[in-house]
Motif scaffolding. Structure first.
Motif, PDB file in Angstrom:
ATOM      1  N   ALA A  39       0.828  -1.215   0.000  1.00  0.00           N
ATOM      2  CA  ALA A  39       0.000   0.000   0.000  1.00  0.00           C
ATOM      3  C   ALA A  39       0.856   1.256   0.000  1.00  0.00           C
ATOM      4  N   ASP A  40       2.016   1.194   0.665  1.00  0.00           N
ATOM      5  CA  ASP A  40       2.928   2.327   0.686  1.00  0.00           C
ATOM      6  C   ASP A  40       3.563   2.544  -0.682  1.00  0.00           C
ATOM      7  N   LEU A  41       3.965   1.464  -1.348  1.00  0.00           N
ATOM      8  CA  LEU A  41       4.661   1.570  -2.628  1.00  0.00           C
ATOM      9  C   LEU A  41       3.729   1.992  -3.757  1.00  0.00           C
ATOM     10  N   TRP A  42       2.548   1.370  -3.839  1.00  0.00           N
ATOM     11  CA  TRP A  42       1.653   1.619  -4.963  1.00  0.00           C
ATOM     12  C   TRP A  42       0.512   2.559  -4.556  1.00  0.00           C
ATOM     13  N   ARG A  43       0.849   3.694  -4.005  1.00  0.00           N
ATOM     14  CA  ARG A  43      -0.165   4.681  -3.626  1.00  0.00           C
ATOM     15  C   ARG A  43      -0.826   5.251  -4.879  1.00  0.00           C
ATOM     16  N   THR A  44      -2.081   5.640  -4.724  1.00  0.00           N
ATOM     17  CA  THR A  44      -2.773   6.280  -5.842  1.00  0.00           C
ATOM     18  C   THR A  44      -2.189   7.652  -6.133  1.00  0.00           C
ATOM     19  N   LEU A  45      -1.872   8.405  -5.102  1.00  0.00           N
ATOM     20  CA  LEU A  45      -1.284   9.741  -5.247  1.00  0.00           C
ATOM     21  C   LEU A  45       0.049   9.784  -4.513  1.00  0.00           C
ATOM     22  N   GLY A  46       0.994  10.522  -5.077  1.00  0.00           N
ATOM     23  CA  GLY A  46       2.277  10.693  -4.408  1.00  0.00           C
ATOM     24  C   GLY A  46       3.068   9.414  -4.285  1.00  0.00           C
ATOM     25  N   ARG A  47       3.071   8.610  -5.337  1.00  0.00           N
ATOM     26  CA  ARG A  47       3.736   7.308  -5.297  1.00  0.00           C
ATOM     27  C   ARG A  47       5.255   7.466  -5.191  1.00  0.00           C
ATOM     28  N   PRO A  48       5.908   6.738  -4.259  1.00  0.00           N
ATOM     29  CA  PRO A  48       7.367   6.816  -4.160  1.00  0.00           C
ATOM     30  C   PRO A  48       8.030   5.856  -5.146  1.00  0.00           C
ATOM     31  N   GLY A  49       9.351   5.947  -5.242  1.00  0.00           N
ATOM     32  CA  GLY A  49      10.102   4.958  -5.988  1.00  0.00           C
ATOM     33  C   GLY A  49      10.412   3.764  -5.105  1.00  0.00           C
ATOM     34  N   ALA A  50      11.031   2.745  -5.687  1.00  0.00           N
ATOM     35  CA  ALA A  50      11.334   1.506  -4.961  1.00  0.00           C
ATOM     36  C   ALA A  50      12.840   1.301  -4.887  1.00  0.00           C
ATOM     37  N   VAL A  51      13.298   0.868  -3.730  1.00  0.00           N
ATOM     38  CA  VAL A  51      14.689   0.452  -3.555  1.00  0.00           C
ATOM     39  C   VAL A  51      14.741  -1.041  -3.865  1.00  0.00           C
ATOM     40  N   LEU A  52      15.450  -1.402  -4.910  1.00  0.00           N
ATOM     41  CA  LEU A  52      15.541  -2.800  -5.329  1.00  0.00           C
ATOM     42  C   LEU A  52      16.899  -3.360  -4.921  1.00  0.00           C
ATOM     43  N   VAL A  53      16.869  -4.431  -4.140  1.00  0.00           N
ATOM     44  CA  VAL A  53      18.095  -5.097  -3.713  1.00  0.00           C
ATOM     45  C   VAL A  53      17.974  -6.579  -4.033  1.00  0.00           C
ATOM     46  N   ASP A  54      18.736  -7.023  -5.026  1.00  0.00           N
ATOM     47  CA  ASP A  54      18.756  -8.435  -5.437  1.00  0.00           C
ATOM     48  C   ASP A  54      17.358  -8.960  -5.767  1.00  0.00           C
ATOM     49  N   GLY A  55      16.578  -8.131  -6.452  1.00  0.00           N
ATOM     50  CA  GLY A  55      15.253  -8.546  -6.892  1.00  0.00           C
ATOM     51  C   GLY A  55      14.147  -8.223  -5.927  1.00  0.00           C
ATOM     52  N   GLU A  56      14.484  -8.014  -4.652  1.00  0.00           N
ATOM     53  CA  GLU A  56      13.488  -7.694  -3.625  1.00  0.00           C
ATOM     54  C   GLU A  56      13.322  -6.192  -3.488  1.00  0.00           C
ATOM     55  N   VAL A  57      12.080  -5.742  -3.337  1.00  0.00           N
ATOM     56  CA  VAL A  57      11.845  -4.346  -2.982  1.00  0.00           C
ATOM     57  C   VAL A  57      12.131  -4.222  -1.491  1.00  0.00           C
ATOM     58  N   ALA A  58      13.174  -3.444  -1.162  1.00  0.00           N
ATOM     59  CA  ALA A  58      13.661  -3.363   0.212  1.00  0.00           C
ATOM     60  C   ALA A  58      13.309  -2.041   0.887  1.00  0.00           C
ATOM     61  N   GLY A  59      12.507  -1.211   0.211  1.00  0.00           N
ATOM     62  CA  GLY A  59      12.125   0.066   0.782  1.00  0.00           C
ATOM     63  C   GLY A  59      11.660   1.018  -0.296  1.00  0.00           C
ATOM     64  N   THR A  60      11.431   2.250   0.088  1.00  0.00           N
ATOM     65  CA  THR A  60      10.991   3.277  -0.861  1.00  0.00           C
ATOM     66  C   THR A  60      11.952   4.463  -0.808  1.00  0.00           C
ATOM     67  N   TRP A  61      11.856   5.305  -1.826  1.00  0.00           N
ATOM     68  CA  TRP A  61      12.697   6.510  -1.854  1.00  0.00           C
ATOM     69  C   TRP A  61      11.935   7.658  -2.494  1.00  0.00           C
ATOM     70  N   ARG A  62      12.353   8.856  -2.151  1.00  0.00           N
ATOM     71  CA  ARG A  62      11.770  10.066  -2.740  1.00  0.00           C
ATOM     72  C   ARG A  62      12.875  11.090  -2.988  1.00  0.00           C
ATOM     73  N   PRO A  63      12.749  11.860  -4.068  1.00  0.00           N
ATOM     74  CA  PRO A  63      13.703  12.943  -4.309  1.00  0.00           C
ATOM     75  C   PRO A  63      13.263  14.213  -3.583  1.00  0.00           C
TER      76      PRO A  63
END
Length: 361
Positions: A293-317
């Protein structure tokens, strides 16, 4: 008997299919361009190509058009003729599903949706002889179209053509979008004419299976906004069944061996609409519902931190003037040095200076 594979097998296979484990590539061998790279957000498509090792692509070699789901996608310019055919609705039912609420008044008036798309495309082609801002294009188009093509838009407090019908007709009209324009500017593509034959590498069902497989027809249909019946009718003959943690899925036969190759070691900052995140098998990619739910928000969607194929968190500029800070919110331990290198690349692509990488807090 179907091959048995695990979630880890699938993630490793997808990272390799998306070429997120490589450091260099060419326009011709970048697979995500076969299905199109969604360009939603600042430098979105350019960054999606950069994390796949494709930097400094001449602007004229790429084209930006509205295609799947009515979203702006980048393709190789040399492929555009085939893209017209590859992204067209499979049937009348498919066309009606893709234009959403725009289908109802057309059907009530006895106008097939495919005919309506061609009618609107013809009008758009006549209007756009030179670069034209979307608002002006919409105004002039509204003056030409009959009532079944029009809707009363409460947010705009105006009457205009249905948005999805407008977007899906644009490429049929031979129109592309000028990159970096907001509001969008449409312009004619020289020499672009409708074709009916779909080049094999642009086939959208095969493309989804190649990048997001193993998958089900329902997942492919959700990605395309198409009826499952139409997807099944275009299902590849060389798709083979595999069991993913006991659930039936299908992959292209040529890709089946890749499923046993193990994890792909790589760290990437993926944009909010990166092709890797466009899978319709979200529960497999991010099993935790709160994280999803945090990653695929309808509004204000963040990017994903990808580590070895796993989404390990989110990021924003976080941008201040020409300085960029990358804020990372990890869900588990993440490799700070590798993320710092990715943040430096991101700042360079966006034409800014990296002020820092902030992890947590």
């Amino acid at each position: 008997m179907a091959v048995q594979v695990t979630r880890a097998d699938v993630l490793g296979s997808r990272v390799r299919a998306h070429q997120l484990d490589r450091t260099a590539g060419t326009l011709a061998d970048t697979g995500v361009l076969d299905l199109g790279v969604q360009d939603t957000g600042a430098e979105a498509a350019r960054w999606a190509l950069a994390v796949r090792g494709l930097d400094d692509v001449p602007a004229g070699d790429l084209a930006l058009v509205w295609t799947l789901r009515g979203a702006p996608h980048v393709y190789r310019r040399a492929d555009l003729l085939g893209v017209v055919a590859a992204t067209a609705p499979f049937s009348e039912a498919d066309a009606a599903k893709r234009v959403f609420d725009g289908a109802r008044p057309l059907r009530a008036a006895g106008t097939p949706v495919l005919t309506a798309l061609d009618t609107m495309a013809s009008a758009m082609r006549e209007i756009v002889a030179a670069p034209t801002v979307k608002g002006e294009m919409s105004r002039r188009l509204t003056e030409r179209m009959d009532a079944p093509y029009l809707r009363a838009c409460r947010p705009c407090n105006a009457v205009h053509v249905y948005e999805q019908t407008f977007r899906l007709a644009a490429l049929r009209a031979g129109l592309e979008l000028q990159p970096g324009t907001s509001p969008p500017v449409l312009q004619p593509v020289p020499g672009l004419v409708p074709v009916t034959e779909v080049p094999a590498h642009l086939d959208v069902v095969r493309g989804y299976l190649r990048l997001h497989g193993p998958a089900t027809p329902q997942q492919v249909a959700a990605y395309l906004d198409a009826p499952v019946r139409d997807v099944r009718a275009h299902w590849p003959d060389d798709a083979v069944e595999v069991q993913v943690d006991g659930k039936p899925r299908w992959a292209l036969a040529a890709d089946a061996d890749r499923l046993g190759a193990g994890p792909a070691r790589t760290t990437r900052l993926l944009g909010p609409f990166d092709p890797y995140l466009q899978t319709r098998d979200r529960a497999l990619l991010v099993p935790d519902p709160a994280h999803a739910a945090d990653l695929w928000r309808t509004l204000g969607r963040p990017g994903a931190v990808l580590v070895d194929g796993e989404v390990a968190g989110t990021w924003r500029p976080r941008k201040a003037g020409r300085r960029l800070t990358v804020q990372v919110d990890p869900w588990r331990d993440v490799p700070a040095a590798a993320l710092a290198a990715e943040a430096e690349r991101l700042a360079a692509v966006r034409g800014t200076e990296l002020a820092g990488l902030a992890v947590g807090g």
